[in-house]
Design an enzyme around this catalytic site. Structure first.
Site, short mmCIF file in Angstrom:
data_model
loop_
_atom_site.label_atom_id
_atom_site.label_comp_id
_atom_site.label_asym_id
_atom_site.label_seq_id
_atom_site.Cartn_x
_atom_site.Cartn_y
_atom_site.Cartn_z
N THR A 12 0.82 -1.21 0.00
CA THR A 12 0.00 0.00 0.00
C THR A 12 0.86 1.26 0.00
O THR A 12 0.69 2.15 -0.84
CB THR A 12 -0.89 0.02 1.27
OG1 THR A 12 -1.54 -1.24 1.37
CG2 THR A 12 -1.92 1.12 1.20
N LYS A 102 7.86 1.96 11.93
CA LYS A 102 7.94 2.33 13.35
C LYS A 102 8.41 1.16 14.21
O LYS A 102 9.11 1.34 15.20
CB LYS A 102 6.60 2.83 13.87
CG LYS A 102 5.48 1.79 13.82
CD LYS A 102 4.21 2.38 13.26
CE LYS A 102 3.35 1.25 12.71
NZ LYS A 102 2.54 1.62 11.60
N VAL A 129 5.33 7.85 12.34
CA VAL A 129 4.37 8.30 13.36
C VAL A 129 3.39 9.30 12.74
O VAL A 129 3.81 10.23 12.04
CB VAL A 129 5.07 8.99 14.54
CG1 VAL A 129 4.06 9.38 15.62
CG2 VAL A 129 6.16 8.11 15.12
N GLU A 187 -7.21 -4.96 11.94
CA GLU A 187 -6.64 -6.16 11.34
C GLU A 187 -7.33 -7.41 11.91
O GLU A 187 -7.94 -7.36 12.97
CB GLU A 187 -5.14 -6.24 11.69
CG GLU A 187 -4.39 -4.96 11.50
CD GLU A 187 -3.40 -5.05 10.34
OE1 GLU A 187 -3.22 -6.14 9.79
OE2 GLU A 187 -2.82 -3.99 9.99
N ASP A 198 1.37 -0.77 19.11
CA ASP A 198 1.69 0.13 18.00
C ASP A 198 1.89 1.56 18.52
O ASP A 198 2.86 2.25 18.18
CB ASP A 198 0.56 0.07 16.97
CG ASP A 198 0.70 1.12 15.89
OD1 ASP A 198 1.52 0.93 14.97
OD2 ASP A 198 -0.01 2.16 15.96
N LYS A 202 5.29 4.10 18.67
CA LYS A 202 5.28 5.48 18.18
C LYS A 202 5.67 6.47 19.26
O LYS A 202 6.42 7.42 19.00
CB LYS A 202 3.89 5.81 17.61
CG LYS A 202 3.62 5.06 16.30
CD LYS A 202 2.15 5.13 15.92
CE LYS A 202 1.89 4.48 14.57
NZ LYS A 202 0.44 4.32 14.32
N GLY A 302 -3.21 5.30 5.85
CA GLY A 302 -3.74 5.38 4.50
C GLY A 302 -2.61 5.58 3.51
O GLY A 302 -1.59 6.19 3.82
#
Lengths: 432, 432
Positions: A12, A102, A129, A187, A198, A202, A302
């Site tokens: 992506t 990250k 981040v 997910e 996650d 970050k 995105g």
């Protein structure tokens, strides 16, 4: 002469970045100096969202990081290995690296930045981040003239989406999670997101930049949102709060040599700038002297947003490469990693914060008095105690404390847990 | 070897900057390489908020910009002249310039940037817009990989403070202005703020950076907040809007060669990211492809915030100076001004927008029909028409249109004004 990119990964983010770079009209003119020189993929047969000449695509990723013609390696494959090894090899070969990874930076930042400094090259990570939000560069540059004391972020879009829907719809965590998975906002294995890991990666990266030291990831306290209930969201609302998964890095009290770095669901006053950040959006609030508060808000994920961040790093490096003369060897101190020491991080038991706790108790007189006495024994001062109603035979009591040391509060809770009148303690949340 | 600063002006911003630089502990280590070498003031006798050796202070400002030892001139005196001449002279002498002077940049940007480009030096202006918020650098660098189509800002703290209080207290403009003047949030002569001129300077600068062209300040349409009434704020609230003074720069429809650049009070949907920016805070929302929306929020003014922005520019230039080798001559394309042509700006009559209008009419049947017919004659399609009540003998009607060309709307209004049934049209505001 063009600047040659070796791109690792065409998922992506990789495809989004290629798309942006292939269509340079209307963007910064410097992008036209770039050449997508080699692209590494896992499989040659997969259908692609972008068109690329067949001869630049390869499955031999090592050949890209070892290719003497490549100026910048763009690592957008994700995962820990082989990403880590490829980044290190590229750096050793004198190539600048742009990465959106990250997880790799939070875990292997130490060896990655040390290697980069030794080789006199840069590791750029704007996309690691906050998706498209320019926050890494402002932290490294503009904001670094301040004495930063706090960085607070909503840095995980999935959990913010889930909490926002729970709040707006009065729904349960499990139901919203299942729906978010169906819609592609979460997910199939949601662990990294919903357990705060996650966000932990970050905030480790942000803390490192804001406070100029490296961070041991295992020192970052991570608590996710699985235990946040619709009941607590409703009570928080009544008390003037929203519940957000916050990632916080902060000077530990007056002691500027120690940090508190943590991720946990938090009751946030409705007037707080982060309280109105909803859905998949991210925002990072930076506080320091003399600037006060600044906040950066935008899409946290995105293809397009992340491609914007990756491309901005590529642009930055390209400007540096185009400006550099052959004789130049001095690294730019605003692009290089400037810290080599580790920050000292206070254990969560030393955190000073307010707490929100919900108790289920037997319906006896004097329960609130007993709670108050136990808290008092450990120096926990209470802001409010409200009996909110009943759940079956049990009375429900919601307590909000003043600032208290977490260790003291936990000791009080252990004692309270042993009280005969206490049935259970379904919720325990920190309050900003 | 240290980098030598010549600072012009020791008012609020100048003193704040000196204070920050004199106290470098805990800030970016590069600040320690700076030397406050000369400081220019209007009068030597004035008491100062900062301590400086007497021999570096002078009233001879020209001697500073002509001093061969000075590397960076920091213009924080404000005003048009002699600021303009001193900036130009410094640039001609090969010095980089940091300025907080939005008025001078918005008016004389053309000659200032041309002179800087010819001399191969940089003009940095982070403090000119949005106080401490890092927005200029992200626009020049990170965000410039995007095709930006809209920049929307709340960039004047005084008017945002006044509108916020009018909304929260239901007060009149005049009363809040008077109080703001007493409290120091508005100047004795509030013209530049309340008539939108300061915001006009700032959006001209932002437009120039976002769209890569120079802006004729006289093309920027400026309308202030004097005519915003508490009545309209209350109606807007009922319709789901807040009223903010927005500064907007936007591609003019599909025509990417033309911009619309304007400042006016605007009805903003409550869910819009800018709707919750209250008080003296500023925020700038940037929209583009592929990034979507990003917003920058923070203190729009104040000694500390502005000093942070000025110092970040000084830091940036210092990094450049320390990296540069003697042989280097190529300017960094991310620091230099990259545009020489003027943007074409559409006149306000060509703007396509929604409108909110309030009419006072005679209490006759058929008035709404007559309004609708007039609007229809000019192709103005209506979203809602509400008779909100009476003011004395007169009926009050609030109209919100769909998107319409401003010129057509104005023609319809002229015709409506001549209707026998219309008493007056007290309010006319654009809707985002």
């Amino acid at each position: 002469m063009g600047v040659k990119l070796g791109i690792l990964g065409l998922g992506t983010v990789g495809a989004g970045t290629v798309q942006l770079l292939q269509d340079a009209t209307g963007r910064h003119p410097l992008l036209e100096e770039l050449e997508i020189y080699r692209v590494g993929v896992r499989s040659l047969d997969k259908p692609r969202a972008v068109e690329l000449p067949a001869d630049i695509i390869t499955t031999d990723l090592e050949s890209i990081v070892n290719d003497p013609a490549v100026d910048i390696v763009v690592e957008v494959m994700g995962g820990l290995e082989p990403a880590r090894s490829l980044i290190l090899q590229a750096l050793k070969n004198g190539k600048h690296v742009v990465t959106a990874n990250k997880a790799a930076i939070a875990r292997f930042g130490n060896e990655i930045f040390t290697t980069a400094n030794e080789a006199g090259v840069y590791v750029m990570l704007e996309a690691a981040v906050g998706g498209g939000i320019p926050v890494i560069q402002p932290l490294k540059q503009s904001l670094s003239v301040n004495r930063i004391h706090t960085v607070t972020g909503i840095v995980n879009g999935t959990t913010n989406y889930i909490l926002t829907r729970m709040q707006q719809e009065g729904s349960n965590f499990e139901d919203v999670l299942a729906d978010a998975q169906k819609l592609g906002y979460a997910e199939a294995d949601p662990t990294a997101d919903v357990d705060g890991l996650d966000a932990g990666d970050k905030i480790a990266i942000l803390a490192s930049l804001a406070f100029g030291g490296r961070i041991h990831l295992q020192d970052v306290y991570c608590e996710g949102i699985r235990q946040v209930s619709k009941t607590d969201i409703a009570y928080a609302e009544k008390l003037g709060f929203v519940i957000k998964l916050l990632a916080i890095a902060k000077l530990h009290g007056q002691d500027t040599s120690k940090l508190s770095v943590r991720v946990h669901p938090t009751l946030l006053p409705k007037a707080h700038p982060l309280a109105s950040i909803n859905g998949v959006y991210n925002a990072i609030l930076v506080e320091g002297e003399p600037i006060g508060q600044v906040m950066f808000f935008g899409p946290g994920a995105g293809a397009g947003a992340t491609a914007s961040a990756v491309s901005s790093d590529i642009l930055n490096l390209t400007a540096t490469l185009k400006t550099k003369t052959a004789s130049e060897t001095k690294p730019n101190p605003l692009l290089a990693c400037r810290h080599q020491d580790y920050c000292q991080i206070a254990p969560i038991s030393e955190l000073v914060t307010r707490f929100y706790t919900r108790f289920l108790t037997k319906d006896q007189s004097g329960v609130i008095g007993k709670l108050g006495t136990c808290f008092g024994n450990y120096g926990v001062s209470l802001e409010s105690v409200v009996q909110t109603g009943f759940q079956g035979d049990l009375a429900e009591i919601v307590v909000v404390t003043h600032d208290v040391k977490e260790g003291d509060f936990r000791q009080a809770l252990t004692e309270i847990h042993n009280l005969e009148a206490i049935d259970s303690i379904p919720s325990l949340l920190r309050v900003l």
